[in-house]
Design an enzyme around this catalytic site. Structure first.
Site: not given
Ligand code: PAF
Length: 283
Positions: A38-39, A41, A153, A158
């Site tokens: 999506h936008d 990404h 973010e 993560q």
């Molecule tokens: O954030 C995500 O999409 C996933 O956790 C990642 C970092 C690609 C790892 O599979």
């Protein structure tokens, strides 16, 4: 018309393709994704393009970060659309391994984590999650050997976990966080938003409103518990089942006892029906 990115599915082919991308000292940026782009990404890809000469996007729905009860099978997979979007963004290479290429028979290694991975946020509700993420991200970093890697973010814990791991294991990758992209009503973009019914979609921006309300109160100097309670109320009234709505130190993710323990970040996770949403905001 833009040229299609090179699509690579095996580790040996990736090695050769990355060697060729890195020739003449070109810097490589990696944007790890699970597809369903999506936008949000695409904003990561754009940031990668500004920071490096070549951009690699990985698309791999990583089974090891899903518990058996979670949505690995149902996770949206939109390969054709993803390739079209990455072509329009002039991505250089898409790394798209299958499960066997990433986890060959006999695979028996998992990255062990401490620090930001065990602070009682996502780890409390998804204990399997960060081990799976860290293991696949460590593999992606050693496979692609990028100079920089961009993470959203929106998955704030993560981002902290991966940043710590890259430094602790001397992976030679600079991890860069990119601002959350939101819908007009404040809902953070997420591949899982497609699970929301029309009614749930209408209620979902309450998470953003709640964080904003608490952040404003905290900035105005109101009592910490009262400020956080105001946000909690907005979330529960909207019909969410709350996992957590917490004020933490943005660097360590540890709980704070006073607003002087900053930099401060509000982090939230809550379920609307079967869909679990997470979000966060700087104070
Ligand atoms: O954030 C995500 O999409 C996933 O956790 C990642 C970092 C690609 C790892 O599979």
């Amino acid at each position: 018309m833009s040229r299609s990115p090179l699509i690579v599915r095996t580790v040996p082919t990736l090695r050769r393709a990355i060697d060729s991308l890195r020739s003449r000292k070109a810097t490589v940026a990696l944007v790890p994704t699970m597809g369903a782009l999506h936008d949000g990404h695409l904003s990561l890809v754009r940031l990668a393009k500004r920071r490096a000469d070549k951009v690699v996007v990985s698309i791999f729905v990583n089974p090891t970060q899903f518990a058996p009860s979670e949505d690995f099978g149902a996770y949206p997979r939109t390969w054709k659309e993803d390739v079209a979007k990455l072509t329009a963004e002039k991505t250089d290479l898409i790394w798209h391994p299958d499960g066997k290429a990433m986890y060959p028979d006999g695979f028996a290694t998992r990255v062990g984590l401490e620090g930001p991975a065990i602070v009682g946020l996502e780890d409390r509700f998804r204990p399997h999650f960060f081990g799976g993420v860290a293991t696949v991200v460590a593999k992606l970093f050693t496979q692609v050997r990028p100079a920089i890697a961009i993470f959203g973010e929106k998955d704030f814990q993560q981002l902290r976990v991966v940043t710590r791991m890259a430094a602790d294991l001397d992976l030679g990758v600079k991890v860069i966080g990119s601002k959350t992209v939101r819908e007009r009503d404040g809902l953070a973009m997420s591949s899982r938003n497609v699970y929301l019914s029309a009614e749930e979609r209408a209620a979902a921006p309450a998470l953003y409103r709640a964080m904003r309300e608490s952040a404003v109160r905290l900035k105005q100097g109101s009592d910490m518990s009262a400020a956080m309670a105001a946000g909690t109320e907005i979330i529960t009234v909207a019909g969410f089942a709350l996992d957590y709505f917490e004020l933490r130190n943005a660097a360590t993710l540890q709980p704070v006892t006073s607003t002087r323990d900053g930099p401060l970040r509000i982090l939230v996770a809550a379920k609307l029906g079967a869909t679990r949403l997470i979000d966060n905001m700087a104070v």
